[in-house]
Scaffold this motif. Structure first.
Motif, PDB file in Angstrom:
ATOM      1  N   ASN A  12       0.831  -1.192   0.000  1.00  0.00           N
ATOM      2  CA  ASN A  12       0.000   0.000   0.000  1.00  0.00           C
ATOM      3  C   ASN A  12       0.875   1.256   0.000  1.00  0.00           C
ATOM      4  O   ASN A  12       1.683   1.459   0.913  1.00  0.00           O
ATOM      5  CB  ASN A  12      -0.918   0.022   1.225  1.00  0.00           C
ATOM      6  N   ASN A  13       0.685   2.089  -1.022  1.00  0.00           N
ATOM      7  CA  ASN A  13       1.400   3.361  -1.146  1.00  0.00           C
ATOM      8  C   ASN A  13       2.915   3.218  -1.007  1.00  0.00           C
ATOM      9  O   ASN A  13       3.535   3.856  -0.147  1.00  0.00           O
ATOM     10  CB  ASN A  13       0.887   4.367  -0.113  1.00  0.00           C
ATOM     11  N   PRO A  14       3.545   2.394  -1.826  1.00  0.00           N
ATOM     12  CA  PRO A  14       5.001   2.295  -1.769  1.00  0.00           C
ATOM     13  C   PRO A  14       5.648   3.538  -2.380  1.00  0.00           C
ATOM     14  O   PRO A  14       5.003   4.300  -3.113  1.00  0.00           O
ATOM     15  CB  PRO A  14       5.295   1.048  -2.613  1.00  0.00           C
ATOM     16  N   ASP A  15       6.927   3.725  -2.086  1.00  0.00           N
ATOM     17  CA  ASP A  15       7.662   4.839  -2.679  1.00  0.00           C
ATOM     18  C   ASP A  15       7.832   4.644  -4.184  1.00  0.00           C
ATOM     19  O   ASP A  15       7.806   5.607  -4.954  1.00  0.00           O
ATOM     20  CB  ASP A  15       9.042   4.966  -2.025  1.00  0.00           C
ATOM     21  N   ILE A  16       8.020   3.397  -4.599  1.00  0.00           N
ATOM     22  CA  ILE A  16       8.263   3.074  -6.006  1.00  0.00           C
ATOM     23  C   ILE A  16       7.325   1.951  -6.417  1.00  0.00           C
ATOM     24  O   ILE A  16       7.230   0.926  -5.726  1.00  0.00           O
ATOM     25  CB  ILE A  16       9.725   2.646  -6.229  1.00  0.00           C
ATOM     26  N   LYS A  17       6.634   2.155  -7.520  1.00  0.00           N
ATOM     27  CA  LYS A  17       5.765   1.115  -8.062  1.00  0.00           C
ATOM     28  C   LYS A  17       6.293   0.732  -9.441  1.00  0.00           C
ATOM     29  O   LYS A  17       6.413   1.562 -10.341  1.00  0.00           O
ATOM     30  CB  LYS A  17       4.323   1.598  -8.175  1.00  0.00           C
ATOM     31  N   LEU A  18       6.652  -0.553  -9.583  1.00  0.00           N
ATOM     32  CA  LEU A  18       7.141  -1.076 -10.847  1.00  0.00           C
ATOM     33  C   LEU A  18       6.019  -1.845 -11.543  1.00  0.00           C
ATOM     34  O   LEU A  18       5.244  -2.552 -10.876  1.00  0.00           O
ATOM     35  CB  LEU A  18       8.350  -1.990 -10.628  1.00  0.00           C
ATOM     36  N   CYS A  19       5.925  -1.713 -12.849  1.00  0.00           N
ATOM     37  CA  CYS A  19       4.799  -2.279 -13.601  1.00  0.00           C
ATOM     38  C   CYS A  19       5.316  -3.232 -14.677  1.00  0.00           C
ATOM     39  O   CYS A  19       6.225  -2.886 -15.450  1.00  0.00           O
ATOM     40  CB  CYS A  19       3.983  -1.170 -14.255  1.00  0.00           C
ATOM     41  N   TYR A  20       4.704  -4.412 -14.717  1.00  0.00           N
ATOM     42  CA  TYR A  20       4.978  -5.383 -15.773  1.00  0.00           C
ATOM     43  C   TYR A  20       3.684  -5.561 -16.557  1.00  0.00           C
ATOM     44  O   TYR A  20       2.649  -5.943 -16.003  1.00  0.00           O
ATOM     45  CB  TYR A  20       5.444  -6.706 -15.166  1.00  0.00           C
ATOM     46  N   LEU A  21       3.709  -5.271 -17.856  1.00  0.00           N
ATOM     47  CA  LEU A  21       2.514  -5.262 -18.694  1.00  0.00           C
ATOM     48  C   LEU A  21       2.655  -6.253 -19.840  1.00  0.00           C
ATOM     49  O   LEU A  21       3.720  -6.331 -20.479  1.00  0.00           O
ATOM     50  CB  LEU A  21       2.277  -3.861 -19.262  1.00  0.00           C
ATOM     51  N   GLU A  22       1.592  -6.993 -20.108  1.00  0.00           N
ATOM     52  CA  GLU A  22       1.558  -7.921 -21.239  1.00  0.00           C
ATOM     53  C   GLU A  22       0.365  -7.595 -22.129  1.00  0.00           C
ATOM     54  O   GLU A  22      -0.756  -7.443 -21.628  1.00  0.00           O
ATOM     55  CB  GLU A  22       1.465  -9.367 -20.753  1.00  0.00           C
ATOM     56  N   PHE A  23       0.605  -7.505 -23.426  1.00  0.00           N
ATOM     57  CA  PHE A  23      -0.442  -7.170 -24.391  1.00  0.00           C
ATOM     58  C   PHE A  23      -0.681  -8.371 -25.300  1.00  0.00           C
ATOM     59  O   PHE A  23       0.221  -8.814 -26.007  1.00  0.00           O
ATOM     60  CB  PHE A  23      -0.024  -5.947 -25.218  1.00  0.00           C
TER      61      PHE A  23
END
Length: 486
Positions: free
Chosen positions: A158-169
């Motif tokens: 919850n509410n981290p300093d850094i949010k990393l995103c992995y996306l697949e299309f």
């Protein structure tokens, strides 16, 4: 230094995407470079922008943008994606490197990753897919595959300093989902779009609505395309229940409105909500503004016939946003009388209620463009809807004025046969000697109902044919009539 970003969109109102973003970057004077040509089948753009601040400005306005990430890796396979990230950890140039001259397999500067590694920064990794669903177990497995990244801080969901995103299309066809994704992306979240506004301004929660109240999302898109900013004076000359004023006021505009419908402006029309018998005393455009905390930006609304402008000749507006009636759910009317040489005595003038005649769509839009050419400030924008029969659409049919440049034209499909187009004009000249032009010779209302009747007749005929074709075979029976004997 310019950075590469992935703009991830909601896959709805796709035809409005480019117009909204272009309006926003024009509003903030942000330069943007496309790494590849945008495609309507894809819910993302790959772009280069000067800074994170530019990204945050775009995200602070766009309602079609879901989020924007700083792109660290893009690839066609998971193995290549991880290989790109590992190569990035060795990239000491501070610039993007393309593997085999392929922008789809590129390596980001190492400093982008190292900036997220300090032990005092919390982080989390999110997995998002388009056109395919994964279980939580599968998502966790994909997250753990990035364990080689030198992230030293603690995980915080919850509410981290850094949010990393992995996306697949996986493409845009839900009926033909491939086994492997078409594209994969990984990067750091920079900003979320304004999707929350759709629920915050939902018509379901609004105090005062009418039959033609504009959907909250489309109203915000219109305000963005009008480039409404803090302190602008905005007019809706066909204001109705004031949905467009609500959106304009959200972005800091001071709003005016007018309409010929006395009953609507005074909140006395028949209630729209199912089950509501009578309107309450506090239903009005002002109460909507009060509901959203923007009453201080509400100037006023006036009962007015738009064909007879009431504004001072020297009055100018920064933007005009409006949805004129098409004659389908709301009548197209203006003050007038069909009888020739009609006069009204002074004795009847006090209590006289003016009669109304049809206000044709070509005449209405001609008046609207002439009004905008006269009352918009130079560089100001007018955003309006224009109804069309889809099979007959041609850009040459759209309203034109020499003082106004058509800068955006997006379609919203209403039915198989009809649509409406969101037109955005920008004022480029103060020379108002030439009038506006419209080319819609036949009444849209007549076409709309004629096509509706034709469609209903075709459906009835098709249903009758299907019933006849599927009916079970029955042998003919003979009825014997026997006379009753005494």
């Amino acid at each position: 230094m310019w950075r590469r970003y992935l703009m991830w969109f909601a896959h709805e109102h796709v035809d409005f995407r480019h117009a909204e973003i272009q309006s926003i970057i024009s509003l903030f004077n942000i330069p943007m470079k496309f790494i590849e040509r945008p495609c309507v089948q894809k819910p993302y753009w790959i772009v280069d922008l000067p800074s994170e601040e530019c990204v945050k400005k775009i995200a602070s306005r766009s309602v079609l943008l879901k989020n924007c990430i700083e792109l660290w890796s893009r690839a066609k396979t998971e193995a290549q994606l991880h290989s790109n990230l590992k190569n990035a950890l060795q990239n000491k140039t501070g610039q993007w490197l393309e593997v085999n001259s392929d922008v789809e397999n590129s390596t980001c500067p190492r400093e982008l990753i190292e900036g997220c590694c300090p032990a005092d920064k919390t982080f989390k990794v999110e997995v998002e897919t388009f056109c395919k669903h994964f279980s939580m177990k599968e998502k966790v497995a994909k997250i753990e595959s990035f364990s080689y990244l030198p992230l030293e801080g603690p995980v915080k969901l919850n509410n981290p300093d850094i949010k990393l995103c992995y996306l697949e299309f996986y493409g845009s066809d839900p009926n033909n989902v491939p086994e492997q994704p078409h594209d994969l992306f990984f990067g750091r979240l920079i900003a979320d779009g304004q999707r929350d506004l759709i629920q915050a301004y939902s018509l379901k929660k609004r105090q005062f609505i009418g039959n033609t109240s504009m959907d909250a999302q489309l109203a915000i898109i219109m305000a963005n395309q009008a480039k409404v900013r803090n302190g602008d004076i905005v007019l809706d000359p066909f204001v109705g229940s004031g949905s467009l004023l609500v959106a304009a006021a959200h972005f800091g505009g001071y709003v005016w409105g007018s309409d010929i419908d006395f009953m609507m402006l005074h909140g006395r029309t028949r209630p729209t909500r199912v089950g509501q018998k009578v309107r309450t005393n506090d239903e009005s455009i002002r109460s909507n503004m009060r509901q959203y905390g923007t009453e201080h930006r509400y100037l006023d609304v006036a009962v007015s016939d738009f064909s007879l402008p009431m504004w001072r000749p020297d009055l100018t507006f920064d933007a005009i946003v409006t949805d004129p009636p098409y004659g389908v759910r709301e009548p197209t009317e203006k003050i007038g009388i069909d009888r020739d040489n009609y006069t009204l005595s002074e004795a009847h003038l006090v209590n006289h209620i003016p009669s109304k005649v049809e206000y044709g769509i070509p005449e209405m839009y001609g008046d609207l463009l002439n009004f905008a050419a006269k009352h918009l400030r130079l560089g100001g924008r007018m955003v309006c809807w224009y109804p069309m029969v889809r099979d007959e659409y041609s850009e040459s049919q759209l309203p034109r004025h020499p003082c106004l440049s058509l800068v955006a034209n997006s379609e919203q499909v209403l039915s198989k046969l009809t649509s409406r187009r969101l037109l955005t004009y920008e004022k480029i000249s103060d020379d108002v000697t030439s009038p506006g032009e419209t080319h819609q010779g036949v009444n849209f209302r007549e076409k709309y109902f004629a096509m509706g009747e034709q469609s209903r007749r075709e459906r009835r005929e098709r249903k009758a044919e299907e019933l006849a074709a599927n009916a079970p075979w029955r042998p003919q029976t003979r009825h014997l009539h026997v006379n009753k004997l005494d």
